[in-house]
Design a protein around this motif. Structure first.
Motif, PDB file in Angstrom:
ATOM      1  N   SER A  90       0.826  -1.207   0.000  1.00  8.63           N
ATOM      2  CA  SER A  90       0.000   0.000   0.000  1.00  8.63           C
ATOM      3  C   SER A  90       0.862   1.260   0.000  1.00  8.63           C
ATOM      4  CB  SER A  90      -0.907  -0.003   1.229  1.00  8.63           C
ATOM      5  OG  SER A  90      -1.523   1.245   1.384  1.00  8.63           O
ATOM      6  N   ARG A  91       0.780   2.039  -1.059  1.00 12.31           N
ATOM      7  CA  ARG A  91       1.540   3.292  -1.122  1.00 12.31           C
ATOM      8  C   ARG A  91       1.028   4.281  -0.079  1.00 12.31           C
ATOM      9  NH1 ARG A  91       1.488   8.310  -3.346  1.00 12.31           N
ATOM     10  NH2 ARG A  91       3.454   9.068  -4.159  1.00 12.31           N
ATOM     11  N   SER A  92      -0.282   4.295   0.134  1.00 11.14           N
ATOM     12  CA  SER A  92      -0.846   5.240   1.091  1.00 11.14           C
ATOM     13  C   SER A  92      -0.638   4.795   2.539  1.00 11.14           C
ATOM     14  CB  SER A  92      -2.336   5.437   0.822  1.00 11.14           C
ATOM     15  OG  SER A  92      -3.030   4.210   0.961  1.00 11.14           O
ATOM     16  N   GLY A  93      -0.443   3.513   2.791  1.00 14.56           N
ATOM     17  CA  GLY A  93      -0.297   3.022   4.156  1.00 14.56           C
ATOM     18  C   GLY A  93       1.125   2.887   4.643  1.00 14.56           C
ATOM     19  N   VAL A  94       2.096   3.016   3.756  1.00 16.74           N
ATOM     20  CA  VAL A  94       3.479   2.762   4.153  1.00 16.74           C
ATOM     21  C   VAL A  94       3.998   3.816   5.137  1.00 16.74           C
ATOM     22  CG1 VAL A  94       4.634   3.947   2.228  1.00 16.74           C
ATOM     23  CG2 VAL A  94       5.727   1.991   3.314  1.00 16.74           C
ATOM     24  N   VAL A  95       3.586   5.065   5.018  1.00 16.05           N
ATOM     25  CA  VAL A  95       4.057   6.105   5.942  1.00 16.05           C
ATOM     26  C   VAL A  95       3.525   5.839   7.348  1.00 16.05           C
ATOM     27  CG1 VAL A  95       4.051   8.570   6.476  1.00 16.05           C
ATOM     28  CG2 VAL A  95       4.353   7.819   4.129  1.00 16.05           C
ATOM     29  N   GLY A  96       2.278   5.427   7.461  1.00 13.25           N
ATOM     30  CA  GLY A  96       1.708   5.103   8.769  1.00 13.25           C
ATOM     31  C   GLY A  96       2.420   3.941   9.438  1.00 13.25           C
ATOM     32  N   LEU A  97       2.704   2.892   8.667  1.00 19.78           N
ATOM     33  CA  LEU A  97       3.421   1.741   9.227  1.00 19.78           C
ATOM     34  C   LEU A  97       4.848   2.116   9.620  1.00 19.78           C
ATOM     35  CD1 LEU A  97       2.228  -1.096   6.828  1.00 19.78           C
ATOM     36  CD2 LEU A  97       1.552  -0.719   9.208  1.00 19.78           C
ATOM     37  N   THR A  98       5.470   2.960   8.818  1.00 20.06           N
ATOM     38  CA  THR A  98       6.827   3.415   9.117  1.00 20.06           C
ATOM     39  C   THR A  98       6.846   4.238  10.404  1.00 20.06           C
ATOM     40  OG1 THR A  98       7.304   3.465   6.761  1.00 20.06           O
ATOM     41  CG2 THR A  98       8.781   4.707   8.178  1.00 20.06           C
ATOM     42  N   THR A  99       5.855   5.094  10.577  1.00 24.95           N
ATOM     43  CA  THR A  99       5.762   5.913  11.782  1.00 24.95           C
ATOM     44  C   THR A  99       5.514   5.047  13.011  1.00 24.95           C
ATOM     45  OG1 THR A  99       4.901   7.692  10.422  1.00 24.95           O
ATOM     46  CG2 THR A  99       4.641   7.931  12.776  1.00 24.95           C
ATOM     47  N   ARG A 100       4.680   4.027  12.871  1.00 25.86           N
ATOM     48  CA  ARG A 100       4.430   3.097  13.985  1.00 25.86           C
ATOM     49  C   ARG A 100       5.721   2.374  14.378  1.00 25.86           C
ATOM     50  NH1 ARG A 100      -0.658   1.683  15.564  1.00 25.86           N
ATOM     51  NH2 ARG A 100      -2.331   2.680  14.421  1.00 25.86           N
ATOM     52  N   ASP A 101       6.502   1.963  13.383  1.00 24.67           N
ATOM     53  CA  ASP A 101       7.771   1.298  13.668  1.00 24.67           C
ATOM     54  C   ASP A 101       8.726   2.245  14.388  1.00 24.67           C
ATOM     55  OD1 ASP A 101       9.630  -0.996  13.349  1.00 24.67           O
ATOM     56  OD2 ASP A 101      10.735   0.418  12.077  1.00 24.67           O
ATOM     57  N   PHE A 102       8.747   3.513  13.958  1.00 29.09           N
ATOM     58  CA  PHE A 102       9.591   4.506  14.618  1.00 29.09           C
ATOM     59  C   PHE A 102       9.164   4.680  16.077  1.00 29.09           C
ATOM     60  CE2 PHE A 102      10.692   8.758  15.994  1.00 29.09           C
ATOM     61  CZ  PHE A 102      12.012   8.878  15.583  1.00 29.09           C
ATOM     62  N   ALA A 103       7.846   4.777  16.323  1.00 26.98           N
ATOM     63  CA  ALA A 103       7.343   4.947  17.688  1.00 26.98           C
ATOM     64  C   ALA A 103       7.707   3.740  18.550  1.00 26.98           C
ATOM     65  CB  ALA A 103       5.833   5.152  17.670  1.00 26.98           C
ATOM     66  N   ARG A 104       7.585   2.542  17.989  1.00 26.54           N
ATOM     67  CA  ARG A 104       7.944   1.323  18.736  1.00 26.54           C
ATOM     68  C   ARG A 104       9.424   1.326  19.103  1.00 26.54           C
ATOM     69  NH1 ARG A 104      10.428  -3.036  17.368  1.00 26.54           N
ATOM     70  NH2 ARG A 104      10.330  -2.585  15.145  1.00 26.54           N
ATOM     71  N   LYS A 105      10.276   1.680  18.159  1.00 30.00           N
ATOM     72  CA  LYS A 105      11.715   1.716  18.420  1.00 30.00           C
ATOM     73  C   LYS A 105      12.076   2.814  19.421  1.00 30.00           C
ATOM     74  CE  LYS A 105      13.150  -0.307  14.038  1.00 30.00           C
ATOM     75  NZ  LYS A 105      13.761  -0.060  12.717  1.00 30.00           N
ATOM     76  N   ALA A 106      11.401   3.953  19.330  1.00 26.78           N
ATOM     77  CA  ALA A 106      11.654   5.055  20.276  1.00 26.78           C
ATOM     78  C   ALA A 106      11.256   4.629  21.687  1.00 26.78           C
ATOM     79  CB  ALA A 106      10.898   6.308  19.850  1.00 26.78           C
ATOM     80  N   PHE A 107      10.153   3.915  21.819  1.00 31.79           N
ATOM     81  CA  PHE A 107       9.727   3.420  23.123  1.00 31.79           C
ATOM     82  C   PHE A 107      10.718   2.390  23.666  1.00 31.79           C
ATOM     83  CE2 PHE A 107       7.526  -0.121  25.287  1.00 31.79           C
ATOM     84  CZ  PHE A 107       7.312   0.499  26.502  1.00 31.79           C
ATOM     85  N   GLU A 108      11.130   1.447  22.813  1.00 27.96           N
ATOM     86  CA  GLU A 108      12.065   0.396  23.243  1.00 27.96           C
ATOM     87  C   GLU A 108      13.414   0.963  23.663  1.00 27.96           C
ATOM     88  OE1 GLU A 108      12.167  -2.336  19.984  1.00 27.96           O
ATOM     89  OE2 GLU A 108      10.246  -3.251  20.526  1.00 27.96           O
ATOM     90  N   SER A 109      13.808   2.095  23.082  1.00 30.77           N
ATOM     91  CA  SER A 109      15.089   2.697  23.446  1.00 30.77           C
ATOM     92  C   SER A 109      14.965   3.638  24.647  1.00 30.77           C
ATOM     93  CB  SER A 109      15.674   3.456  22.256  1.00 30.77           C
ATOM     94  OG  SER A 109      14.910   4.610  21.993  1.00 30.77           O
ATOM     95  N   GLY A 110      13.733   3.848  25.135  1.00 32.34           N
ATOM     96  CA  GLY A 110      13.526   4.715  26.292  1.00 32.34           C
ATOM     97  C   GLY A 110      13.422   6.178  25.949  1.00 32.34           C
ATOM     98  N   LEU A 111      13.318   6.505  24.682  1.00 33.95           N
ATOM     99  CA  LEU A 111      13.228   7.898  24.248  1.00 33.95           C
ATOM    100  C   LEU A 111      11.866   8.501  24.589  1.00 33.95           C
ATOM    101  CD1 LEU A 111      14.925  10.021  22.741  1.00 33.95           C
ATOM    102  CD2 LEU A 111      13.853   9.236  20.644  1.00 33.95           C
ATOM    103  N   ILE A 112      10.825   7.689  24.491  1.00 32.49           N
ATOM    104  CA  ILE A 112       9.476   8.134  24.847  1.00 32.49           C
ATOM    105  C   ILE A 112       8.866   7.106  25.799  1.00 32.49           C
ATOM    106  CG2 ILE A 112       9.086   9.425  22.728  1.00 32.49           C
ATOM    107  CD1 ILE A 112       7.454   7.091  21.663  1.00 32.49           C
ATOM    108  N   THR A 113       7.858   7.525  26.536  1.00 30.74           N
ATOM    109  CA  THR A 113       7.202   6.613  27.472  1.00 30.74           C
ATOM    110  C   THR A 113       6.108   5.829  26.745  1.00 30.74           C
ATOM    111  OG1 THR A 113       5.506   8.195  28.119  1.00 30.74           O
ATOM    112  CG2 THR A 113       7.581   8.238  29.367  1.00 30.74           C
TER     113      THR A 113
END
Length: 124
Positions: A90-113
């Motif tokens: 999905s061309r329209s859905g790839v940015v949303g999935l990418t952002t979710r992956d970024f949020a997951r990684k930021a949480f796992e690294s302790g950057l965000i709660t």
């Protein structure tokens, strides 16, 4: 650009070529312009705001098993070296999935709660 993508474009042109009427010389030019615009439109670069920070993303097409997929990447320069990545059809859905992956990684690294991540993910 990958060789398989180029070969796919050439094959598509060879398949479509006999279907184009040859009564006008401008027909080929219009077809070439239309195909070129569609191909260029598959790539996308942009900015988005993630939790009050300016971030960037990119989308590019790729061919897997003769199917078109889109790879997305997201990063926030000046904040963190973390990169969100995703691949989908999905061309329209790839940015949303990418952002979710970024949020997951930021949480796992302790950057965000967890609360910040859930609040942001639920708002999207």
């Amino acid at each position: 650009m990958r060789a398989t993508f180029i070969v796919s474009v050439i094959l598509m042109g060879l398949i479509v070529a006999p279907l184009v009427p040859t009564c006008e010389a401008q027909g080929w030019e219009a077809l070439a312009i239309a195909v070129g615009e569609k191909l260029v439109g598959l790539w996308n670069l942009g900015n988005l705001e993630f939790m009050g920070r300016s971030c960037e993303y990119s989308v590019k097409p790729t061919i897997r098993r003769f199917e078109l997929y889109f790879k997305g990447r997201m990063w926030c320069p000046g904040w963190t070296p973390i990169r969100g990545e995703a691949m989908t059809r999905s061309r329209s859905g790839v940015v949303g999935l990418t952002t979710r992956d970024f949020a997951r990684k930021a949480f796992e690294s302790g950057l965000i709660t967890e609360e910040q991540a859930q609040t942001w993910l639920n708002s999207k």
